[in-house]
Design a protein around this motif. Structure first.
Motif, PDB file in Angstrom:
ATOM      1  N   GLN A   1       8.323  61.271 -18.654  1.00  0.00           N
ATOM      2  CA  GLN A   1       9.288  60.671 -17.742  1.00  0.00           C
ATOM      3  C   GLN A   1      10.523  60.200 -18.511  1.00  0.00           C
TER       4      GLN A   1
ATOM      5  N   ILE B   1      14.902  55.918 -12.752  1.00  0.00           N
ATOM      6  CA  ILE B   1      13.993  56.954 -13.238  1.00  0.00           C
ATOM      7  C   ILE B   1      14.470  58.334 -12.802  1.00  0.00           C
ATOM      8  N   ASP B   2      14.516  58.612 -11.534  1.00  0.00           N
ATOM      9  CA  ASP B   2      14.826  59.960 -11.056  1.00  0.00           C
ATOM     10  C   ASP B   2      16.214  60.115 -10.460  1.00  0.00           C
ATOM     11  N   ASN B   3      16.603  59.214  -9.625  1.00  0.00           N
ATOM     12  CA  ASN B   3      17.827  59.366  -8.853  1.00  0.00           C
ATOM     13  C   ASN B   3      18.872  58.353  -9.313  1.00  0.00           C
TER      14      ASN B   3
ATOM     15  N   TYR C   1       4.429  54.141 -17.101  1.00  0.00           N
ATOM     16  CA  TYR C   1       4.502  55.541 -17.537  1.00  0.00           C
ATOM     17  C   TYR C   1       3.888  55.754 -18.913  1.00  0.00           C
TER      18      TYR C   1
END
Length: 151
Positions: free
Chosen positions: A2, A22-24, A83
């Motif tokens: 991650q 993290i992602d967006n 994570y």
């Protein structure tokens, strides 16, 4: 593995805004961090950036940087723990005064983050630039902070 993105931008002389996600990138959390807490590290880093060593012990420097990021409410450690099994990259985007700090030596009071298995890898990420073509890299030395690993 991650990726946790940490984007540090100056707000004024004494504060930076930390945005993390993290992602967006549009779903970020933000915090305000005081530069006075690490002003001496910034001065040392700016003075000694092109010298072959950082004058303070890497463990002390790493702890101070980690604790500064983590803050009094300790937001970072639970996120890293979440994570931990898959490993995590800390993509740290900085500029100005913070660009020369040795992010690679982040230390959580137990060990350097890069010593963990799987590792937590601090990685410098360039700030977003609005350059489409013919961007030229900066002409400067590449710095690499070596952390001794005990076996």
């Amino acid at each position: 593995m991650q990726t946790l993105h940490l984007d540090l931008k100056p707000v004024d002389e004494n504060y930076v805004e930390l945005r993390y996600f993290i992602d967006n990138p549009n779903q970020y959390q933000k915090r305000s961090l005081s530069l006075t807490e690490i002003a001496d590290l910034i001065k040392l880093a700016e003075r000694d950036y092109y010298v072959s060593f950082f004058p303070e012990d890497y463990t002390i420097t790493g702890r101070r940087l980690y604790n500064w990021l983590d803050g009094s409410d300790r937001w970072l450690q639970p996120l890293l723990d979440k994570y931990r099994r898959e490993g995590i990259v800390l993509a740290i985007a900085t500029s100005g005064k913070l660009a020369h700090l040795p992010w690679e030596v982040l230390h959580d009071d137990n060990s350097f983050l890069v010593q963990r298995v799987p590792a937590i890898v601090p990685m410098r990420q360039p700030q977003q630039r609005h350059c489409i073509r013919n961007c030229q890299p900066e002409s400067r030395s590449l710095r690499l902070w070596l952390v001794p690993i005990k076996h």
